[in-house]
Structure formats: structure tokens, C-alpha cells
Scaffold this motif. Structure first.
Motif, short mmCIF file in Angstrom:
data_model
loop_
_atom_site.label_atom_id
_atom_site.label_comp_id
_atom_site.label_asym_id
_atom_site.label_seq_id
_atom_site.Cartn_x
_atom_site.Cartn_y
_atom_site.Cartn_z
N CYS A 248 49.79 -28.95 -16.66
CA CYS A 248 51.17 -28.50 -15.41
C CYS A 248 51.04 -27.65 -14.47
O CYS A 248 51.21 -27.71 -13.11
CB CYS A 248 51.95 -27.92 -16.19
SG CYS A 248 52.42 -29.02 -17.59
N CYS A 249 50.06 -26.81 -14.05
CA CYS A 249 49.37 -26.50 -13.28
C CYS A 249 49.21 -26.94 -12.11
O CYS A 249 48.83 -26.86 -10.79
CB CYS A 249 48.26 -25.11 -13.78
SG CYS A 249 49.10 -23.79 -14.72
N LEU A 250 47.98 -27.79 -12.33
CA LEU A 250 47.12 -29.13 -11.87
C LEU A 250 48.96 -30.12 -10.25
O LEU A 250 48.59 -30.22 -9.69
CB LEU A 250 46.26 -29.48 -12.17
CG LEU A 250 44.88 -28.82 -12.76
CD1 LEU A 250 44.04 -29.81 -13.33
CD2 LEU A 250 43.84 -28.17 -11.56
N SER A 251 49.45 -30.21 -11.59
CA SER A 251 50.68 -30.94 -11.26
C SER A 251 51.16 -30.05 -10.00
O SER A 251 51.46 -30.76 -8.61
CB SER A 251 51.59 -31.56 -12.62
OG SER A 251 50.40 -32.37 -13.30
N ARG B 214 52.90 -39.69 -7.05
CA ARG B 214 52.51 -40.33 -7.78
C ARG B 214 51.37 -40.00 -9.17
O ARG B 214 52.10 -40.37 -10.14
CB ARG B 214 51.34 -41.28 -7.54
CG ARG B 214 51.86 -42.21 -5.74
CD ARG B 214 51.06 -43.48 -5.50
NE ARG B 214 51.18 -43.93 -4.51
CZ ARG B 214 52.26 -44.81 -4.51
NH1 ARG B 214 52.89 -44.76 -5.50
NH2 ARG B 214 52.62 -45.18 -3.36
N ASN B 215 51.16 -38.86 -9.22
CA ASN B 215 50.03 -38.33 -10.17
C ASN B 215 51.12 -37.32 -11.05
O ASN B 215 50.55 -36.47 -11.60
CB ASN B 215 48.94 -38.56 -10.03
CG ASN B 215 48.34 -39.28 -9.57
OD1 ASN B 215 48.39 -40.85 -10.84
ND2 ASN B 215 47.47 -39.23 -9.37
N LEU C 100 54.56 -39.54 -15.07
CA LEU C 100 56.00 -39.43 -16.34
C LEU C 100 56.64 -38.86 -15.96
O LEU C 100 58.61 -39.45 -16.45
CB LEU C 100 55.35 -38.50 -17.43
CG LEU C 100 54.04 -38.30 -18.40
CD1 LEU C 100 53.99 -37.41 -19.41
CD2 LEU C 100 53.99 -40.05 -19.12
N LEU C 101 56.64 -37.88 -14.66
CA LEU C 101 58.08 -37.65 -14.14
C LEU C 101 58.32 -38.04 -12.65
O LEU C 101 57.18 -38.18 -11.82
CB LEU C 101 58.62 -36.16 -14.15
CG LEU C 101 58.17 -35.61 -15.08
CD1 LEU C 101 58.16 -34.30 -14.60
CD2 LEU C 101 59.04 -35.91 -16.10
#
Length: 124
Positions: free
Chosen positions: A37-40, A102-103, A108-109
Motif C-alpha cells: 500500500c505504501c509503495l502504491s 497501471r500497478n 487490483l484497483l
């Protein structure tokens, strides 16, 4: 000879052997999820900054009467899969650049980010 309380504590220590490993095995997926979550979030913030830069450059280029095809190609070069839309209002040329993330969260979202910027028409 061991006293009764010492024997009970010794037995309890033997029965709890391996509990740290089990707790670690349960906590590891949660730590991995927080890390993802942090990296996203960092990735999304970087994409938003690139979109804002592309929108500002596109608005300035459109205000100087450059062709919309050239401006859209420049925006796509700055941000992959960028879509450009523009409109004029009150002497301003506004450009909106949007692109899918994209990632984000392992794909997933379906997140689409956009940024809008305006420049004075006529390049003045």
C-alpha cells in the motif's frame, strides 16, 4: 528437586515453544500488505506529479496555437497512455491530461488519475 511453581513454569515454557514463529507467520502478510500500500501510494503520487507537469506544458502549448496532435504526442511522451482533452473559457485555454494507474495495489484497483491546467490564450 524443583519446587512445584518452578516445574509449572518449566512446563509452560516448553508448551509455548514455537509461538514466536507462529506469531511472525501471522504478522508477515500484514506487513507485506502495508508495504504494498505504501509503495502504491508513492507510485500514484509520482504519476500525479507527472500528469500535472504534462497538463501545464500542454496548456501552454495549446495557448501558443500549436496543433492538438503535437501537444497530445508530447503529453503521451511525458506520461504513458495519457489522454488529452482541452477547452477554452474566459480567455484561457485549459488542458486536462488523464492516465490509468497501471500497478496501483498490484493492479487490483482500476484507478485513473487526471490533472488540469490553464494558460492565457494567445500565448501572452
Amino acid at each position: 528437586m524443583l519446587s512445584r511453581s518452578r516445574r509449572d513454569r518449566a512446563r509452560a515454557a516448553i508448551n509455548e515453544r514455537g509461538s514466536v514463529t507462529a506469531e511472525f507467520a501471522l504478522a508477515l502478510p500484514a506487513v507485506a500488505l502495508v508495504l504494498v500500500c505504501c509503495l502504491s501510494g508513492v507510485q500514484l503520487a509520482g504519476l500525479q506529479i507527472r500528469l500535472q507537469d504534462a497538463a501545464a506544458g500542454s496548456a501552454r502549448s495549446l495557448a501558443r496555437d500549436e496543433s492538438s496532435g503535437t501537444v497530445a504526442a508530447t503529453a503521451s511522451a511525458l506520461v504513458a497512455s495519457a489522454r488529452l482533452s482541452s477547452h477554452q473559457r474566459d480567455g484561457l485555454v485549459c488542458a486536462t491530461v488523464s492516465a490509468p494507474a497501471r500497478n496501483a495495489l498490484l493492479g487490483l484497483l482500476p484507478i485513473t488519475l487526471s490533472a488540469t491546467s490553464c494558460a492565457l490564450a494567445g500565448g501572452q
